[in-house]
Design a protein around this motif. Structure first.
Motif, PDB file in Angstrom:
ATOM      1  N   GLU A  33       0.826  -1.191   0.000  1.00 23.77           N
ATOM      2  CA  GLU A  33       0.000   0.000   0.000  1.00 23.77           C
ATOM      3  C   GLU A  33       0.873   1.258   0.000  1.00 23.77           C
ATOM      4  O   GLU A  33       1.937   1.307   0.618  1.00 23.77           O
ATOM      5  N   GLY A  34       0.401   2.289  -0.668  1.00 24.14           N
ATOM      6  CA  GLY A  34       1.064   3.569  -0.636  1.00 24.14           C
ATOM      7  C   GLY A  34       2.270   3.650  -1.547  1.00 24.14           C
ATOM      8  O   GLY A  34       2.593   2.740  -2.297  1.00 24.14           O
ATOM      9  N   SER A  67      -5.566   8.497  -6.166  1.00 26.42           N
ATOM     10  CA  SER A  67      -6.144   8.018  -4.908  1.00 26.42           C
ATOM     11  C   SER A  67      -5.405   6.837  -4.312  1.00 26.42           C
ATOM     12  O   SER A  67      -5.595   6.520  -3.134  1.00 26.42           O
ATOM     13  N   ARG A  68      -4.546   6.172  -5.096  1.00 26.94           N
ATOM     14  CA  ARG A  68      -3.904   4.976  -4.578  1.00 26.94           C
ATOM     15  C   ARG A  68      -2.685   4.640  -5.432  1.00 26.94           C
ATOM     16  O   ARG A  68      -2.692   4.844  -6.646  1.00 26.94           O
ATOM     17  N   LEU A  70       0.152   1.384  -5.872  1.00 27.62           N
ATOM     18  CA  LEU A  70       0.408  -0.007  -5.500  1.00 27.62           C
ATOM     19  C   LEU A  70       1.711  -0.479  -6.117  1.00 27.62           C
ATOM     20  O   LEU A  70       2.070  -0.081  -7.217  1.00 27.62           O
ATOM     21  N   ASN A  82      -4.121   4.461  -9.086  1.00 21.59           N
ATOM     22  CA  ASN A  82      -5.537   4.746  -9.296  1.00 21.59           C
ATOM     23  C   ASN A  82      -5.752   6.254  -9.362  1.00 21.59           C
ATOM     24  O   ASN A  82      -5.163   7.014  -8.577  1.00 21.59           O
ATOM     25  N   SER A  95      -7.292   3.190 -13.619  1.00 24.19           N
ATOM     26  CA  SER A  95      -6.111   2.533 -13.070  1.00 24.19           C
ATOM     27  C   SER A  95      -5.051   2.406 -14.159  1.00 24.19           C
ATOM     28  O   SER A  95      -5.332   1.918 -15.253  1.00 24.19           O
TER      29      SER A  95
END
Length: 379
Positions: A33-34, A67-68, A70, A82, A95
């Motif tokens: 994550e992040g 927003s994201r 990975l 994302n 994505s």
């Protein structure tokens, strides 16, 4: 794609993360994550630079906000970002996947389509084919990627799923987007714009010599268009009269394999609009015809916009009236299940004939799930 085997010049790849986003367990390592500092540099609130390629991704593209982030592998060879957008009641999730191709089972078209089918069982093929990406300023390489548009529902509840794929050789870029409550083609065009604005020059520099399918911008490319496949047969049936007796005397230039029937002759015409013809006993006559110029514009409009340049050819399938039919009664049926951007080769036409002999083309509403099932049957 019409629920049948897919013979295409470009094959989509699937990043393992696609299964994650679709709610299906990934076969690869769990995502980190992040913005993992081993993979990314820069401020999380600003541009993020992918260390293995040097590609920079901004915090936003217009109304699309990151927003994201990975990382599927510790070395950054498999990553995703994302971006989300809200436009009234229309929501878009986009994505971006950047990865080194590995296992074909994880990075293939079938897996990408299976993810869509699992989440949207009623989605059907709206359009797929070439998508042009102009040469970035830092590189002389123009690209011809693959774009697919898949539709679920009608009216204000319509959901559109999109896939973009550019295989460069050492690296592959894939974009997956879903628009809910889609209202206007401009909402799709916003995604097209983002795809064209990706840091292609930097990625190509990291890739080295561009040897993937996306770099092959010449030659005919097959494509599908649900809207035109549904509307065009009635128009062509009146404007393109055929002469089966004369066609049987045309010179044979190749053979089309049509298992389990063996092979049939491909004959070539020197008289436009007919290019090739192949007659399959008890099934119908297959033809490649050049579309009138004033009709080809129907291909590249509204949703599912593709990049169609040069002449457009259609593969038609004409079946004769049932035996015993009264003269002047039932007319031969005409199907148009495939198009080509550019003049197809005899081999491309022959592959299409074999494909359509194996799989039904009677219904224009072929779901993505049916397409995946047809691919499962591929030898």
């Amino acid at each position: 794609m019409k629920g049948r085997l897919l013979f295409r010049a470009i094959r989509l790849g699937l990043l393992g993360a696609a299964w994650h986003f679709a709610g299906i367990p990934a076969a690869t390592a769990q995502p980190i994550e992040g913005a993992n500092p081993a993979v990314w540099s820069g401020d999380v609130a600003g541009p993020l630079v992918h260390k293995p390629t040097g590609a920079s991704f901004p915090p936003s593209y217009g109304i699309f906000h990151r927003s994201r982030v990975l990382a599927l592998t510790p070395d950054g060879s498999d990553v995703a970002l994302n971006y989300d957008a809200q436009d009234g009641d229309t929501r878009t999730r986009l994505s971006i996947f950047l990865y080194r191709p590995r296992d074909p089972a994880q990075h293939g078209l079938k897996g990408a389509l299976a993810a869509i089918a699992a989440r949207s069982p009623k989605a059907f093929v709206w359009a797929d084919g070439p998508f042009a990406i102009p040469a970035p300023s830092a590189s002389p390489v123009a690209l011809r990627a693959f774009k697919g548009a898949y539709k679920t529902g009608i009216g204000p509840q319509t959901v559109m799923d999109y896939l973009y794929l550019a295989e460069l050789g050492a690296w592959t870029v894939k974009v997956r987007a879903t628009i809910t409550h889609v209202r206007d083609p401009s909402q799709e065009e916003a995604i097209d714009l983002i795809v064209r604005q990706l840091p292609w020059g930097t990625i190509l520099d990291a890739n080295g010599p561009c040897q993937g399918p996306a770099c092959r911008t010449t030659g005919a490319m097959p494509f599908d268009s649900h809207m035109v496949e549904s509307m065009l047969p009635a128009v062509l049936a009146k404007r393109l009269p055929f002469d089966p007796a004369a066609e049987r005397s045309l010179p044979e230039i190749a053979q089309a394999p049509v298992p389990p029937l063996g092979a049939v002759a491909i004959r070539q015409s020197r008289k436009p609009p007919l290019l090739y013809v192949a007659e399959v006993k008890d099934l119908g006559t297959f033809r490649a015809v050049r579309l009138p110029d004033n009709l080809s514009g129907m291909i590249d409009s509204a949703f599912g916009k593709l990049s169609i340049a040069g002449p457009v050819y259609a593969v038609t399938i004409q079946s004769e009236p049932p035996s015993g039919a009264k003269p002047g009664g039932a007319e031969p049926s005409l199907l148009i299940p495939r198009f080509f951007a550019g003049e197809p080769t005899p081999a491309q036409f022959g592959a299409a004939v074999g494909e359509f002999v194996l799989h039904s083309t009677a219904s224009p509403f072929v779901t993505v799930a049916e397409t995946v099932a047809a691919m499962d049957a591929e030898p």
